[in-house]
Design an enzyme around this catalytic site. Structure first.
Site, PDB file in Angstrom:
ATOM      1  CG  ASP A  88       0.483  -3.819  10.544  1.00 31.38           C
ATOM      2  OD1 ASP A  88       0.886  -3.382   9.440  1.00 31.38           O
ATOM      3  OD2 ASP A  88      -0.701  -3.727  10.907  1.00 31.38           O
ATOM      4  CG  ASN A 107      -0.335  -0.130   2.522  1.00 30.09           C
ATOM      5  OD1 ASN A 107       0.782  -0.638   2.640  1.00 30.09           O
ATOM      6  ND2 ASN A 107      -1.010   0.315   3.556  1.00 30.09           N
TER       7      ASN A 107
HETATM    8  O1  DOR Z   1      -3.052   0.122  11.290  1.00 27.65           O
HETATM    9  C1  DOR Z   1      -2.705  -0.183  10.178  1.00 27.65           C
HETATM   10  N1  DOR Z   1      -1.953   0.643   9.432  1.00 27.65           N
HETATM   11  N2  DOR Z   1      -3.099  -1.357   9.660  1.00 27.65           N
HETATM   12  C2  DOR Z   1      -2.891  -1.672   8.379  1.00 27.65           C
HETATM   13  O2  DOR Z   1      -3.286  -2.737   7.983  1.00 27.65           O
HETATM   14  C3  DOR Z   1      -2.232  -0.719   7.465  1.00 27.65           C
HETATM   15  C4  DOR Z   1      -1.363   0.179   8.228  1.00 27.65           C
HETATM   16  C5  DOR Z   1      -0.840   1.346   7.408  1.00 27.65           C
HETATM   17  O3  DOR Z   1      -0.384   1.130   6.289  1.00 27.65           O
HETATM   18  O4  DOR Z   1      -0.870   2.465   7.915  1.00 27.65           O
END
Ligand code: DOR
Length: 447
Positions: free
Chosen positions: A301, A94
């Site tokens: 993450d 992303n």
């Molecule tokens: O809290 C999150 N932030 N969960 C995700 O799955 C994506 C991530 C982000 O890219 O900021």
């Protein structure tokens, strides 16, 4: 002649035991464990009994490069990794542009070759219409699906699209599991103004469980290797513990292990992430899932956002917390508290991710494996400080937490990338090699 380094008299953490011995590194590889203490070497590192672990493999990070580099980039993110004992990372799609084509994947790999001080790999993202690209991709750990929207607008919620991805691809699939319909209905049921406490009501337990069930159903019907990201509920642990080993694997993040809904009062939107925080009982169940083997991996993450962005009033505040440089100290601290052993950490943070993603030559201290190593001082005790974070976003939800057990030196492919508090600047990291064809460990578990 390859450079030889002798790491003398370390407590070497192996899969089943920790042995006080010496390790010889030749070029980028481990040439010998239990090396003769007088083996010829260009450099001798006196470990003096400190613990030597395999470098951590963090299979879930967001380094924002390209496109969102005011939050993080591959240089700052990878340098934070080096300081935290993380020698390899797998990064999420992303970014801007999204990693949803073979071309974008190749561009990211090229960028990392110029910027990363640790080893790198990148997922290819699935969309509702990029099946051909996903099928062509090979230099990747696997396919990431957002079955539930999060940062970056990459939702794939349509059942036909999901069926096609599971039916017509062969790479392992991993997913963000929060059910979009549940999230929307929960949000619509709440009276504004919303506060950050509502985040766990909107992205509630049912949202997580519904989406995880849906993904597991797809994986089972299509007999497709599937990995559940950031498990956050006791219910998901129970479901995972009933899976036949091999087809399904799962991971948990430090924020879900160490924080819960009671932390919103203290941290506000700094505790906002997707999936949301759950209860203290869920936290206990997640630890249980790790111990019982229902969950195989601890990964961060790592999702950096600036403090200014996080200060926006909920729900305008973005979801995500950084963690690559604190995840190992957080877990080492738990070894002191008796919650786990160093061998557990090596399984959950090094060997586990290597096996789940078919990573060649990493995750263990064993002859012939890559010399991705971290020397840890279990007696070092200090506080996490926002001002000392190397991540570009410059904060940690654990600011002020006193932790015992810190990395003091990190090697990537036999080269020191962190020592004496200083991090390498040169891009010495290498592209991680995956061997999805070999069948390996998971095949023997019944896939
Ligand atoms: O809290 C999150 N932030 N969960 C995700 O799955 C994506 C991530 C982000 O890219 O900021």
């Amino acid at each position: 002649m390859a450079h030889h380094t002798l790491i003398r008299d370390a407590a070497v953490v192996m899969p089943r035991e920790t042995v006080r011995t010496s390790v010889l590194v030749e070029g980028g590889r481990i040439a010998a464990v239990d090396a003769a203490v007088h083996a010829r070497a260009d450099e001798v590192v006196e470990a003096g009994g400190l613990h030597l672990m395999p470098g951590v493999i963090d299979d879930q990070v967001h380094f924002r490069d390209p496109g969102l580099t005011h939050k993080e980039d591959l240089r700052t993110g990878s340098r934070a990794c080096a300081a935290g004992g993380v020698t390899s990372f797998l990064e999420m799609p992303n970014t801007v542009p999204q990693t949803v084509t073979v071309e974008a994947l190749a561009a990211k790999l090229a960028l990392a070759a110029r910027r990363s001080v640790v080893n790198y790999g990148f997922y290819i993202g699935a969309t509702t219409d990029n099946l051909a690209e996903v099928r062509r991709a090979s230099r990747t750990p696997g396919i990431k699906i957002f079955i539930g929207s999060s940062t970056g607008n990459m939702l794939v919620d349509d059942q036909d699209a999901l069926e096609a991805i599971f039916a017509e691809t062969t790479l392992p699939i991993t997913a963000h599991c929060e059910d979009e319909a549940t999230v929307r209905a929960n949000r619509a049921a709440l009276e504004p103004p919303l506060t950050v406490h509502d985040h766990s009501r909107i992205r509630d337990r049912r949202a997580a469980v519904t989406a995880t069930r849906r993904a597991l159903d797809l994986a089972r019907r299509h007999r497709h290797r599937f990995h559940v990201l950031h498990v956050s509920t006791a219910d998901e642990v129970a479901i995972l513990s009933r899976q036949k080993p091999g087809l399904i694997t799962a991971e948990v993040c430090p924020h879900h292990l160490f924080l819960d809904v009671s932390d919103y009062g203290r941290l506000g939107t700094l505790a906002q992430m997707n999936p949301s925080l759950k209860t203290a009982d869920d936290r206990a169940a997640l630890w249980g899932g790790l111990r019982d083997g229902a969950i195989q991996i601890v990964a961060t993450d790592h999702a950096p956002h600036t403090l200014q962005e996080k200060a926006a009033p909920y729900p305008a505040s973005p979801s995500g917390v950084p963690a690559v440089e604190v995840v190992l100290p957080l877990m080492l601290n738990e070894v002191h508290r008796g919650r786990c052993t160093l061998e557990d950490l090596a399984a959950w943070m090094c060997d586990g991710p290597a096996r789940v993603w078919d990573i060649v030559g990493k995750g263990r201290i064993e002859e012939g494996y890559d010399a991705d190593l971290v020397l840890v001082d279990m007696r070092a005790e200090r506080a996490v400080r926002n001002g000392e974070q190397r991540t570009k976003c410059g904060w940690s939800p654990w600011d002020g937490a006193v932790l015992k057990g810190w990395p003091v030196r990190t090697w990537v492919g036999g080269r020191t990338v962190f020592a004496d508090g200083r991090v390498e600047r040169e891009p010495v990291g290498g592209e991680i090699v995956f061997d999805h064809g070999r069948g390996g460990y998971w095949a023997t578990q019944g896939v």
